[in-house]
Design an enzyme around this catalytic site. Structure first.
Site, PDB file in Angstrom:
ATOM      1  N   ASP A 215     -16.943  31.297 -10.080  1.00 14.04           N
ATOM      2  CA  ASP A 215     -15.490  31.222  -9.907  1.00 14.04           C
ATOM      3  C   ASP A 215     -14.771  30.891 -11.215  1.00 14.04           C
ATOM      4  OD1 ASP A 215     -16.279  31.486  -7.253  1.00 14.04           O
ATOM      5  OD2 ASP A 215     -14.665  30.222  -6.523  1.00 14.04           O
TER       6      ASP A 215
ATOM      7  N   ARG B  91     -12.035  12.583  -8.991  1.00 13.93           N
ATOM      8  CA  ARG B  91     -10.956  13.477  -9.436  1.00 13.93           C
ATOM      9  C   ARG B  91      -9.941  12.831 -10.392  1.00 13.93           C
ATOM     10  NH1 ARG B  91     -14.381  17.171  -8.911  1.00 13.93           N
ATOM     11  NH2 ARG B  91     -14.319  18.466  -7.031  1.00 13.93           N
TER      12      ARG B  91
ATOM     13  N   ASP C 298      -8.799  19.412  -3.251  1.00 14.87           N
ATOM     14  CA  ASP C 298      -8.909  19.193  -4.689  1.00 14.87           C
ATOM     15  C   ASP C 298      -7.733  19.742  -5.481  1.00 14.87           C
ATOM     16  OD1 ASP C 298     -11.136  17.629  -4.841  1.00 14.87           O
ATOM     17  OD2 ASP C 298     -12.542  19.269  -5.131  1.00 14.87           O
TER      18      ASP C 298
ATOM     19  N   SER D  55     -21.443  25.543  -0.160  1.00 17.34           N
ATOM     20  CA  SER D  55     -21.024  25.143  -1.501  1.00 17.34           C
ATOM     21  C   SER D  55     -21.407  23.689  -1.731  1.00 17.34           C
ATOM     22  CB  SER D  55     -19.514  25.323  -1.669  1.00 17.34           C
ATOM     23  OG  SER D  55     -18.814  24.400  -0.858  1.00 17.34           O
TER      24      SER D  55
END
Length: 414
Positions: free
Chosen positions: A15, A94, A123, A179
């Site tokens: 990606d 994050r 996210d 994932s």
């Protein structure tokens, strides 16, 4: 002429490699950034790939200590948890990643920040709210929300086709049917076959913990020492560790080897969708349990009630929803630090076949617990007779409530 400089959060996967090449073909100059928050990656290969695809440079920063000491330890101090199950592994990392990305973007005079987050997940919110707080003047390019990008790339087949046309190396290893996102705290598994909430996760899915049935056949005992709610030492039969990052990695290993920390849940995303996630969180599961237990010994009951009902919940939601760089999180943090003043002591732990247990705890930091007061064999410091008046006062309103129920024909004894 370049359309501007972009700092792209780059992992080296399909990606973000596609996004990197697409940005370059669109006329942008790209600086790639990768934060090491505990992933197991071949950093040299990631850098080589980014530069080969046309990135101006690849910046990799080791943020593990920053991550552990600023965020993970705070999560332990407030027993952070989301919807009573999720220990926030992805969410915790994050703010550290996003803040560092802004620093890199400023250092290399970038005009834009970019990421590879999907348009359906949490996210994208976490990164972009952090970007806006850390540098309000910087613009954001979110490819997976741009019509021209998602029309071109409607699935993995389109990504692979683009990769073949643009010489983007793709792993020869078959893609797992889910994932994964990992850091020092946990590994998360989502999407693919896991989108069916009734699909049992296959045994090979879990990478951060051994299967509990395969764990050793005898308990493993160790001790965690805390100072003001922060783990400062772990003592095992094989030695001890005091360095913050190494200490947390040791707890991860203990949890891994004994199958501790697996969770499979359906959660409510901030954007309104429900999603199924499987999370492997060995070290934090152990540390949180030990910390909770020590608080039972040393923390004032009313402070704990307020902390549990408000601070823990709200701090956890701040992290989950991407609201770390906010005044409310700063307010909550001050409350956390106050609540932890006396949370100093040690907790003896045992792990066995997927479970963690507390064996004992002790502390010299608080006088709230008195063995003499609590003892059934002593009347010298607390007289049971005093409880008669206490019960009578507590019963006043309940007597009136019971009488009213009788008057209304709804006696509680019915």
């Amino acid at each position: 002429m370049s359309k501007g400089r972009v700092c792209l959060a780059y992992s080296g996967g399909l990606d973000t490699s596609t996004i990197l090449k697409w940005l370059i073909l669109e006329g942008y100059t790209v600086v790639c950034f990768l934060a090491n928050v505990g992933q197991e990656e071949d950093w040299a290969e990631v850098e080589k790939k980014a530069l080969a695809l046309g990135a101006e440079r690849m910046v990799i920063e080791d943020l593990q200590r920053e991550f552990v000491e600023e965020i993970v330890f705070r999560a332990i101090q407030c027993n952070a948890i989301y919807e009573d199950r999720y220990l926030l592994g992805t969410s915790l990392a994050r703010p550290i990643i996003a803040r560092a990305q802004v620093r890199v973007a400023q250092q290399y005079n970038c005009d834009y920040l970019s990421h590879g987050c999907t348009g359906k997940g949490n996210d994208q919110v976490r990164f972009e709210l952090a970007f806006k707080a850390c540098n309000p003047s910087m613009k954001v390019i979110a490819p997976w929300r741009l019509p021209e990008f998602i029309q071109k790339f409607q699935g993995r087949a389109d990504l692979l086709k683009f990769a073949a046309e643009n010489n983007i190396p793709v792993s020869s290893t078959p893609k797992a049917p889910w994932s994964m996102d990992d850091n020092l705290v946990h590994c998360s598994y989502e999407a693919g076959v896991l989108e069916d909430p009734d699909h049992t996760p296959p045994k090979e899915l879990w990478t951060r913990t051994v299967d509990p049935t395969d764990a050793p056949d005898k308990p493993y005992n160790f001790t965690i020492h805390f100072e003001k709610g922060i783990p400062v030492k772990v003592v095992t039969p094989d030695g001890e560790e005091t360095d913050s990052v190494a200490l947390f990695k040791l707890l991860n290993k203990i949890g891994h080897d004994n199958g501790v920390g697996r969770v499979d849940i359906v959660e409510n995303r901030f954007i309104g969708l429900k999603s199924r996630g499987c999370y492997d969180t060995p070290g934090l599961t152990i540390a949180r349990l030990a910390h909770l237990d020590l608080e039972g010994l040393v923390m004032d009951s009313k402070v704990r009630k307020l902390r549990d009902q408000f601070v823990t919940i709200e701090w956890s939601h701040c992290l989950y929803n991407g609201m770390y760089f906010t005044p409310e999180r700063e307010f909550l943090e001050n409350s956390i630090l106050f609540s932890q003043k006396n949370v100093t002591g040690e907790v003896r732990m045992s792990v066995y076949k997927g479970a963690a247990y507390v064996l004992g705890r002790k502390s010299d930091a608080s006088n709230l617990y008195s063995q003499e007061d609590a003892s059934m064999d002593s009347l010298s410091t607390f007289s049971p007779v005093d409880t008669t008046g206490f019960i009578a006062i507590q019963a006043i309103r309940l007597e009136k409530y019971g009488l009213q129920k009788i008057k209304d024909g709804e006696p509680l004894s019915k």
